[in-house]
Design a protein around this motif. Sequence first.
Motif, mmCIF file in Angstrom:
data_model
loop_
_atom_site.group_PDB
_atom_site.id
_atom_site.type_symbol
_atom_site.label_atom_id
_atom_site.label_comp_id
_atom_site.label_asym_id
_atom_site.label_seq_id
_atom_site.Cartn_x
_atom_site.Cartn_y
_atom_site.Cartn_z
ATOM 1 N N THR A 177 47.664 58.334 42.804
ATOM 2 C CA THR A 177 48.137 57.221 41.982
ATOM 3 C C THR A 177 46.960 56.407 41.469
ATOM 4 O OG1 THR A 177 50.219 57.081 43.203
ATOM 5 C CG2 THR A 177 49.541 55.124 41.992
ATOM 6 N N ALA A 178 46.000 56.154 42.344
ATOM 7 C CA ALA A 178 44.839 55.346 41.970
ATOM 8 C C ALA A 178 43.939 56.048 40.962
ATOM 9 C CB ALA A 178 44.036 54.991 43.221
ATOM 10 N N VAL A 179 43.883 57.386 41.029
ATOM 11 C CA VAL A 179 42.979 58.127 40.142
ATOM 12 C C VAL A 179 43.656 58.499 38.827
ATOM 13 C CG1 VAL A 179 41.612 60.246 39.877
ATOM 14 C CG2 VAL A 179 41.579 58.996 42.039
ATOM 15 N N SER A 180 44.742 59.269 38.886
ATOM 16 C CA SER A 180 45.351 59.746 37.642
ATOM 17 C C SER A 180 46.512 58.885 37.170
ATOM 18 C CB SER A 180 45.816 61.198 37.797
ATOM 19 O OG SER A 180 46.786 61.322 38.824
ATOM 20 N N GLY A 181 47.286 58.334 38.116
ATOM 21 C CA GLY A 181 48.404 57.505 37.709
ATOM 22 C C GLY A 181 47.949 56.237 37.005
ATOM 23 N N PRO A 260 29.773 52.672 41.723
ATOM 24 C CA PRO A 260 30.283 51.838 42.821
ATOM 25 C C PRO A 260 31.446 50.955 42.401
ATOM 26 C CG PRO A 260 28.078 51.132 42.127
ATOM 27 C CD PRO A 260 28.343 52.458 41.490
ATOM 28 N N LEU A 261 31.469 50.532 41.135
ATOM 29 C CA LEU A 261 32.572 49.705 40.663
ATOM 30 C C LEU A 261 33.884 50.495 40.666
ATOM 31 C CD1 LEU A 261 33.114 46.866 39.521
ATOM 32 C CD2 LEU A 261 32.800 47.814 37.234
ATOM 33 N N LEU A 262 33.838 51.738 40.185
ATOM 34 C CA LEU A 262 35.046 52.570 40.187
ATOM 35 C C LEU A 262 35.466 52.940 41.605
ATOM 36 C CD1 LEU A 262 35.082 55.146 37.248
ATOM 37 C CD2 LEU A 262 36.750 53.389 37.813
ATOM 38 N N VAL A 266 39.217 52.195 42.752
ATOM 39 C CA VAL A 266 40.136 53.226 43.248
ATOM 40 C C VAL A 266 40.561 52.924 44.682
ATOM 41 C CG1 VAL A 266 40.297 55.667 43.899
ATOM 42 C CG2 VAL A 266 39.371 55.022 41.668
ATOM 43 N N ALA A 267 39.645 52.413 45.492
ATOM 44 C CA ALA A 267 39.993 52.053 46.868
ATOM 45 C C ALA A 267 41.035 50.943 46.893
ATOM 46 C CB ALA A 267 38.740 51.623 47.636
ATOM 47 N N ASP A 268 40.871 49.939 46.040
ATOM 48 C CA ASP A 268 41.843 48.835 45.997
ATOM 49 C C ASP A 268 43.192 49.309 45.459
ATOM 50 O OD1 ASP A 268 40.009 47.122 47.042
ATOM 51 O OD2 ASP A 268 39.984 45.724 45.358
ATOM 52 N N THR A 270 44.367 52.354 45.717
ATOM 53 C CA THR A 270 44.944 53.178 46.781
ATOM 54 C C THR A 270 45.602 52.298 47.836
ATOM 55 O OG1 THR A 270 43.274 54.895 46.433
ATOM 56 C CG2 THR A 270 44.442 54.909 48.539
ATOM 57 N N ARG A 271 44.902 51.252 48.235
ATOM 58 C CA ARG A 271 45.457 50.324 49.232
ATOM 59 C C ARG A 271 46.757 49.701 48.716
ATOM 60 N NH1 ARG A 271 45.507 45.295 48.935
ATOM 61 N NH2 ARG A 271 43.843 45.215 47.369
ATOM 62 N N ARG A 272 46.757 49.270 47.448
ATOM 63 C CA ARG A 272 47.957 48.625 46.895
ATOM 64 C C ARG A 272 49.113 49.617 46.790
ATOM 65 N NH1 ARG A 272 51.147 44.679 47.269
ATOM 66 N NH2 ARG A 272 52.173 44.009 45.321
ATOM 67 N N SER A 273 48.816 50.853 46.434
ATOM 68 C CA SER A 273 49.870 51.875 46.364
ATOM 69 C C SER A 273 50.497 52.080 47.732
ATOM 70 C CB SER A 273 49.279 53.194 45.852
ATOM 71 O OG SER A 273 50.245 54.213 45.857
ATOM 72 N N HIS A 274 49.655 52.094 48.767
ATOM 73 C CA HIS A 274 50.166 52.264 50.129
ATOM 74 C C HIS A 274 51.034 51.076 50.528
ATOM 75 C CE1 HIS A 274 50.247 53.794 54.217
ATOM 76 N NE2 HIS A 274 49.882 52.598 54.660
ATOM 77 N N GLU A 275 50.619 49.866 50.150
ATOM 78 C CA GLU A 275 51.405 48.669 50.456
ATOM 79 C C GLU A 275 52.772 48.706 49.783
ATOM 80 O OE1 GLU A 275 47.628 45.534 50.927
ATOM 81 O OE2 GLU A 275 48.911 45.502 49.128
ATOM 82 N N LEU A 276 52.777 49.121 48.511
ATOM 83 C CA LEU A 276 54.033 49.163 47.753
ATOM 84 C C LEU A 276 54.993 50.215 48.298
ATOM 85 C CD1 LEU A 276 52.642 48.752 44.122
ATOM 86 C CD2 LEU A 276 53.936 47.065 45.439
ATOM 87 N N ALA A 277 54.419 51.267 48.865
ATOM 88 C CA ALA A 277 55.260 52.323 49.434
ATOM 89 C C ALA A 277 55.856 51.908 50.772
ATOM 90 C CB ALA A 277 54.442 53.602 49.595
#
Length: 278
Positions: A177-181, A260-262, A266-268, A270-277
């Motif tokens: 989700t963080a990369v392609s979504g 490093p910015l990307l 992507v880490a943030d 990913t974390r938000r996607s996990h929270e929403l799930a």
Amino acid sequence: MSLDMLKQLKGPVVLVGAGKMGGALLDGWLGLGLDPANLVALDPNLPDEVAAALAAKGVAANPAYDTLPAAGVLVLAVKPQVAPAVIASVRALVGPETVVVSIMAGRTIGFLEKALTHRTAIIRTIPNTPAAIGQGITVAVANAAAPQVARDAASALLGAVGPVEWVDNEDLMDVATAVSGSGPAYVFLLAEALAQAGAAAGLPADLADRLARATVSGAGALLAQSGTAPGTLRQNVTSPGGTTAAALAVLMDASTGFGPLLTRAVADATRRSHELAG
């Protein structure tokens, strides 16, 4: 091959939610040659003109549920927040051989199994917005109840709008989700920022916008069509001591650069996607 697979389905392809992504999938299926008589679109908010256009193509739009057989594939393309109510309304269309394909962000296989049954073949997917022009990419994962034929059916349908990549670990869906979504937004931001930088350096704003759009889309097409590694393409454009090298010295800074910015972005995401799930 994809079309032959879909012709073997025991029941119609039922699309629940004909918004932007659902509509893109529907257009892709019709372009693939899927029989319109085997397609059903369910959406209470479907504009009259869209319903009329679908009917003109032979696609049933919002027929009475009790007139429908069990779906061969039920595609859930609704907002995740309305998922419980929507699934309750269409549960009767899920038969023993129905494959349920979800493109709802954040809704896990566990949620879908609880809303349906653990015996239902479920495919959770993450497509992205370039599907609207047939150039999307989708990441998919299946539950334990989904046989290979269910995966093949999902691949055939989702493949109408771009390639499909399968993972075995559902946890990877948050990263996908963080990369392609979410990724198209990063590219759009690049075009936006490049245009703004060009205008700040003295270009007329409209010219800077056209240059940025053409540069980003052209570079993307070259990346897609050449088959060459991104790093090699970057090196091919970069002459030692030249203008590109001067810019890349900033963009590739080990602490503040694009990499490093990307990684942080992507880490943030990913974390938000996990929270929403949940």
